[in-house]
Design an enzyme around this catalytic site. Structure first.
Site, short mmCIF file in Angstrom:
data_model
loop_
_atom_site.label_atom_id
_atom_site.label_comp_id
_atom_site.label_asym_id
_atom_site.label_seq_id
_atom_site.Cartn_x
_atom_site.Cartn_y
_atom_site.Cartn_z
N GLY A 1 26.81 45.85 50.67
CA GLY A 1 25.95 45.12 49.73
C GLY A 1 26.07 43.61 49.87
O GLY A 1 25.20 42.88 49.40
N GLU B 1 23.60 43.08 52.47
CA GLU B 1 22.27 43.42 51.93
C GLU B 1 21.70 42.29 51.06
O GLU B 1 20.49 42.10 51.01
CB GLU B 1 22.34 44.74 51.15
N ALA C 1 29.71 46.32 47.46
CA ALA C 1 30.01 46.94 46.17
C ALA C 1 31.52 47.08 46.00
O ALA C 1 32.24 47.32 46.97
CB ALA C 1 29.36 48.32 46.10
N GLU D 1 28.78 51.40 55.14
CA GLU D 1 28.82 52.36 54.02
C GLU D 1 29.15 53.78 54.48
O GLU D 1 29.88 54.51 53.82
CB GLU D 1 27.48 52.35 53.27
C1 LIG Z 1 24.95 49.58 48.12
C2 LIG Z 1 26.17 48.96 48.55
C3 LIG Z 1 27.28 49.70 48.92
C4 LIG Z 1 28.48 48.99 49.40
O1 LIG Z 1 28.49 47.77 49.53
S1 LIG Z 1 29.84 49.93 49.76
C5 LIG Z 1 31.08 48.78 50.28
C6 LIG Z 1 30.82 48.31 51.69
N1 LIG Z 1 31.83 47.38 52.09
C7 LIG Z 1 32.93 47.74 52.77
O2 LIG Z 1 33.12 48.88 53.12
C8 LIG Z 1 33.89 46.63 53.12
C9 LIG Z 1 35.28 46.97 52.64
N2 LIG Z 1 36.21 45.91 53.04
C10 LIG Z 1 36.74 45.83 54.26
O3 LIG Z 1 36.44 46.59 55.16
C11 LIG Z 1 37.76 44.74 54.50
O4 LIG Z 1 38.11 44.18 53.27
C12 LIG Z 1 37.29 43.61 55.43
C13 LIG Z 1 37.11 44.14 56.85
C14 LIG Z 1 35.98 42.99 54.95
C15 LIG Z 1 38.39 42.51 55.45
O5 LIG Z 1 39.61 43.13 55.81
P1 LIG Z 1 41.00 42.39 55.53
O6 LIG Z 1 40.97 41.03 56.15
O7 LIG Z 1 42.09 43.29 56.00
O8 LIG Z 1 41.06 42.17 53.98
P2 LIG Z 1 41.44 43.26 52.88
O9 LIG Z 1 42.90 43.24 52.67
O10 LIG Z 1 40.82 44.57 53.22
O11 LIG Z 1 40.65 42.71 51.60
C16 LIG Z 1 41.22 41.75 50.69
C17 LIG Z 1 41.23 42.40 49.31
O12 LIG Z 1 39.86 42.67 48.95
C18 LIG Z 1 39.76 44.04 48.60
N3 LIG Z 1 38.41 44.52 48.98
C19 LIG Z 1 37.75 44.23 50.12
N4 LIG Z 1 36.57 44.84 50.10
C20 LIG Z 1 36.48 45.52 48.94
C21 LIG Z 1 35.49 46.33 48.35
N5 LIG Z 1 34.27 46.53 48.94
N6 LIG Z 1 35.72 46.89 47.15
C22 LIG Z 1 36.90 46.66 46.53
N7 LIG Z 1 37.88 45.89 47.04
C23 LIG Z 1 37.67 45.32 48.22
C24 LIG Z 1 40.85 44.74 49.40
O13 LIG Z 1 41.14 45.98 48.81
C25 LIG Z 1 41.96 43.75 49.28
O14 LIG Z 1 42.51 43.87 48.00
P3 LIG Z 1 44.12 43.76 47.81
O15 LIG Z 1 44.46 42.37 48.22
O16 LIG Z 1 44.32 44.00 46.34
O17 LIG Z 1 44.74 44.78 48.69
#
Ligand SMILES: C/C=C/C(=O)SCCNC(=O)CCNC(=O)[C@H](O)C(C)(C)COP(=O)(O)OP(=O)(O)OC[C@H]1O[C@@H](n2cnc3c(N)ncnc32)[C@H](O)[C@@H]1OP(=O)(O)O
Length: 257
Positions: free
Chosen positions: A108, A111, A63, A131
């Protein structure tokens, strides 16, 4: 469909999550997924669907966390409802769904792969349901579908301890069924989809229904249903075609009916 691309290749539909930078889910992308799968359900020529992520780094990071930053409960209700609608529509798809996991599959993003029938991951892919680390919980089927695939122990490690798994570990615990080299998941998924197209579509749909039934129904209910659906297949032309093709030593030509 800007953030979710849909194309058809023979009997296979290819859905590409394309919402940069991390192919995150929003109300719009989830609505697009739901509507895409519903449209494929109506297309008798499609026997399998493959879902993958655009780019080299992310399958999907789940998400869009920006949506939950203000703590708006109405957004939570709306998002969890559309997550459920989209992924349950995917799970119920009559054909075979295959996730080609080409990179991070988080929250997600994992998922949606769990909602599919089969998962193929590239060697560099990493998977997690993180999450709880951001104060949320997996509301798109994760608590149920992960435990069904890998058992409660690993589901608890991943959900309660935030443990992220590599593709090799995912293979070892039964989270994915195949690991392929970097950049190879889509090709492997499309090849598997071609194998699906060699099976009778009504038989595949019935078998999928029976396997899914086994998740909730006792075996005393599922076994009579298995016999019932076996007999019901004899209402289809593909049943006769399949057996005759074997006896005549030729390839079956399905009509999906
Ligand atoms: C029912 C469902 C609920 C859910 O799904 S809740 C969300 C669950 N997911 C997460 O918690 C994952 C969040 N993301 C991360 O932990 C990291 O990413 C990764 C480990 C997958 C990769 O890390 P790295 O290689 O350092 O990349 P990066 O700089 O964090 O990500 C690249 C750009 O993507 C954006 N991004 C990543 N995941 C999300 C997200 N889930 N929602 C919004 N933005 C996201 C970042 O912020 C950044 O953006 P910018 O380049 O502008 O700094």
């Amino acid at each position: 469909m800007a953030q979710l691309k849909l194309e058809k290749r023979g009997h296979t539909a290819l859905i590409t999550m394309a919402n940069p930078p991390a192919n995150t889910w929003t109300k719009e992308t989830l609505t697009q997924l739901r509507d895409a799968v519903k449209s494929l359900e109506q297309d008798k020529n499609i026997y399998a669907l493959v879902i993958t992520g655009e780019g080299e780094k992310f399958f999907s990071a789940g998400a869009d966390l920006n949506l939950f930053a203000s703590g708006d409960k109405a957004v939570a209700a709306q998002m969890s409802a559309i997550f459920g609608e989209a992924f349950e529509t995917l799970t119920a798809f009559r054909g075979v769904s295959i996730a080609a996991i080409n990179g991070y599959a988080m929250g997600g993003g994992l998922e949606v792969a769990l909602a599919c029938d089969i998962r193929i991951a590239e060697t560099q892919a990493q998977m997690a349901l993180p999450e709880a680390k951001v104060g949320l919980l997996p509301c798109a089927g994760g608590t149920q579908n992960l435990a069904i695939l890998v058992g409660e122990g690993w589901a608890k490690r991943m959900i309660l301890c935030g443990e992220r798994v590599t593709a090799d570990k995912a293979l070892q615990i039964g989270l994915v069924e195949e690991v392929v080299g970097t950049g190879m998941a889509l090709e492997a998924a499309l090849l598997l989809a071609d194998k699906v197209a060699e099976q009778s579509p009504p038989a595949v749909a019935a078998c999928k229904q029976l396997i899914q039934k086994g998740r909730s129904a006792p075996v005393q209910t599922a076994l009579p249903l298995e016999r019932e659906l076996f007999v019901k297949l004899f209402d289809t032309k593909d049943q006769v075609e399949g057996v005759q093709a074997f006896l005549q030593k030729r390839k079956a030509s399905w009509i999906n009916g």
